[in-house]
Design a protein around this motif. Structure first.
Motif: not given
Length: 706
Positions: A203-213, A220-232
């Motif tokens: 749970a703590a690791d997931a909280t930390g990844m939220r800040m990195l995400g 850039g554009a390619q990274a922004r395209a991955a953000v949607e899947r990362l949030q999911a």
């Protein structure tokens, strides 16, 4: 100081930071800006080994600087005739910005915090010369902007390190650890204490990844395209934890009888095999597994042992008891949920690094794209603001009362330290460390100011060569997380204490007074914080736990109807905030043994009971409402540091299970889940033998088969 020794990437980062800083200083000095060292300092402040972090921090720092400078341009002319009111207005602005910053638990919070103390740094310096407010404010924005631009350009052009692959690696590691924990829970071999500790860590690791995400989109554009899947995938990842918590309790409850153990083992084994499959094989087999799990409940409640054995090899031949049947049905449902979550995680993980994906994957990304539902502690935020305002008031009183010109620096540093340390439970030890590092930087600045720089006679090349002897080693420290703080404090404080410009200053009186102002500001901030703000990890963790208990009380009392996704997000975020504090809690702390995931499951089940109780007959409804009242009483007792009455609650649950007709499957399932959540190791309730036909409700006190 660096564990494992200095690595090549440490040196590369330090050299990049030095190049960016000196380039910013050279440009600012070339254009004749008032304080070119601000450009150098800003470059060091925003620099980071990861290009996404540099870009995001650059944007946030620039935005905060613009807001802060804008506040100065508005406030200074408005109170030009009243210096005391001007000091109060700037302090109030900094307090408002700190309050907003403390509630915005994303990297964006840096914008508001910086807007507050930038106004203090700029405004207090020109209290006696308000006519230069516009020129001074815009000059500060340009100097900081140059530093930000140089740090961003150098970070992108010279051996950039992208954040997206780092985050993808963290997601992969998280899922791998979660898969290991899932296997342990399903096998029944996991130790309860170790399992809870591992769930907390995830749970703590997931909280930390939220800040990195939040920073990936700046790459850039390619990274922004991955953000949607990362949030999911983040949303689905955290849903695994409550499922594992309940599955562990269900295994414990089923272990009370031989038939329950056999049935549980038979149903769990194919799920374990599915988890061990490769992604392609698992995706092909998931529909068949989910279909078998969906048929389990009907087979159990119909007392069709042959159908159950046909579904699951190793299932017991005879009929299950009432309690066992309820547990097995719930086990199949929770396993189905777990399989669905893991299936989605497999799909989303395989597509995380791609900008385009199949329609199914895009559908999953859209379906599970949720905003973060975070826990906010308004009381702690108010306390942080009060602490800063008291420290600022004391520093301002000393400054104005003594007429000491350099007292403005004391006020500035008091506000800066209180702002930076606002998120800590007890920042006094850190402030003491800052004071030590500041004194080290002060000694280095003295040597440079009065010995090295006058000896080399000025010139950009000579100054850069001289500064490299300190800034490059400090940059190496900044490249390693354990030593980042020391390297950052020494390097940035040295830069601002030297006040580098096109002329070398050797005014000992000014240097001494400015240094005293800095040290005095740190001492005032630390002293006031020790009185008002040193709440400690125990108190902070308990405040978070109490917020979770209040949710259960409100749900059981029927005062609030919570949205499921919001409840999941808030409770798991609370868990992520408590975990880093567990190591500092005393052995006898109640919070240490509290399981927030259990509280989450209780609140979700209670809401299910609240929705289903309206259709019950009077006696069954009375028994159910007694359960809800006792749950509320149990958690109220926890809030008052008292022991509740769990045995009374268990008896109330057993009476409710006996009173509610089996035909009301959702309510029976909820009551069984609640008893399993709170009393997994307790002896089974004494329920009547399971009638396989449906039941009517012709009497209140007994169930008659139709």
């Amino acid at each position: 100081m660096i564990a494992g020794g200095i690595q090549v990437h440490h040196v590369i980062f330090s050299v990049k930071a030095f190049i960016a800083g000196m380039l910013a200083y050279l440009i600012a000095d070339y254009f004749g800006l008032t304080n070119p060292y601000w450009a150098l300092g800003s470059a060091y402040i925003v620099t980071n080994p990861l290009s996404g972090s540099v870009a995001s921090k650059a944007v946030y720092r620039l935005g905060g600087t613009v807001l802060g400078a804008g506040a100065v341009i508005v406030l200074v002319p408005s109170f030009v005739q009243e210096p005391v009111l001007l000091v109060m207005a700037i302090t109030l602005w900094a307090a408002i910005c700190l309050f907003v910053s403390s509630l915005d638990r994303t990297p964006r919070a840096y914008v508001f915090m910086l807007a507050g103390y930038t106004a203090a740094l700029t405004g207090f310096s020109i209290v006696s010369t308000p006519e230069i407010s516009f020129t001074y404010g815009t000059s500060r924005m340009i100097e900081i902007g140059i530093g930000i631009l140089c740090a961003s350009v150098v970070g992108r052009l010279i051996l950039p390190q992208a954040l997206a692959p780092v985050l993808s690696g963290k997601v992969e590691g998280w899922l791998s650890n979660a898969a290991d924990l899932t296997r342990e829970v399903l096998s029944g071999e996991a130790d309860a204490a170790r399992t809870q500790a591992e769930r907390n860590r995830l749970a703590a690791d997931a909280t930390g990844m939220r800040m990195l995400g939040a920073q990936v989109a700046y790459e850039g554009a390619q990274a922004r395209a991955a953000v949607e899947r990362l949030q999911a995938i983040k949303y689905r990842m955290v849903m695994i934890l409550p499922q594992l918590s309940e599955l562990a309790d269900l295994r414990t409850a089923l272990g009370q009888s031989a038939r329950g153990r056999e049935a549980g083992r038979a149903i769990i084994a194919p799920v374990q095999d599915w988890l061990d499959m490769e992604d392609a094989q698992a995706l092909a087999a998931v529909d068949r597994l989910l279909s078998r799990l969906a048929q389990t409940g009907a087979a159990v409640l119909a007392d069709d042992s042959e159908a159950l054995r046909a579904l699951w090899e190793g299932a017991p031949a005879g009929a299950l008891g009432t309690w066992e049947a309820l547990l097995v049905t719930r086990l199949a449902e929770r396993l189905s949920d777990l399989v669905c979550i893991w299936n989605d995680c497999r799909i989303l993980r395989s597509d995380l690094a791609h900008s385009e994906g199949p329609a199914l994957r895009q559908s999953l990304s859209s379906r599970y794209r949720r905003s973060d539902h975070l826990h906010f502690d308004y009381g702690t935020s108010v306390l942080a603001v009060v602490t800063m305002m008291v420290a600022a008031g004391i520093a301002a009183a000393i400054w104005i009362g003594t007429g000491w010109h350099y007292g403005a620096g004391m006020l500035e540093f008091a506000i800066i330290m209180c702002s930076f340390m606002a998120a800590m439970d007890n920042s006094v030890p850190v402030m003491k460390k800052v004071l030590q590092l500041t004194l080290i930087a002060l000694g280095l600045a003295f040597v440079y100011q009065f010995a090295i720089l006058p000896a080399i006679g000025g010139g950009f090349a000579a100054e850069a060569a001289a500064l490299a002897f300190v800034l490059i080693p400090c940059g190496i420290l900044m490249a390693s997380p354990p030593t980042w703080f020391a390297g950052f404090q020494v390097s940035v404080n040295l830069i601002y204490m030297l006040t580098l410009s096109n002329q070398i200053g050797t005014d000992l009186v000014s240097f001494t007074n400015a240094s005293l102002g800095t040290v005095a500001g740190l001492i005032v901030a630390a002293t006031v914080t020790s009185v008002f703000r040193a709440i400690g990890a125990e108190r902070a963790a308990r405040r978070i736990a109490r917020a979770g208990w209040s949710v259960v009380i409100d749900a059981a009392s029927g005062r609030r109807n919570f949205e499921r996704e919001r409840l999941y997000g808030r409770m798991l975020d609370r868990l992520g905030q408590i975990v880093p504090r567990l190591g500092a809690l005393p052995e006898g702390s109640r919070v240490r043994g509290n399981d927030i995931l259990r509280d989450l499951r209780v609140s979700l089940t209670v809401m299910q009971i609240q929705r289903a109780k309206a259709a019950l007959a009077p006696v069954a409804r009375m028994r159910t409402e007694e359960v809800l009242a006792r749950i509320a009483a149990l958690y109220r007792a926890r809030r008052r540091h008292q022991e509740g009455a769990p045995d009374d609650l268990r008896r109330a649950l057993d009476m409710a299970l006996a009173a509610v007709p089996l035909s009301d499957r959702p309510l029976c399932d909820a009551l069984a889940g609640l008893r399993c959540t709170l009393f997994a190791a307790a002896p089974p309730p004494g329920l009547d033998p399971l009638y396989r036909p449906s039941f009517d409700r012709r009497t209140d006190d007994e169930r008659i088969p139709a």
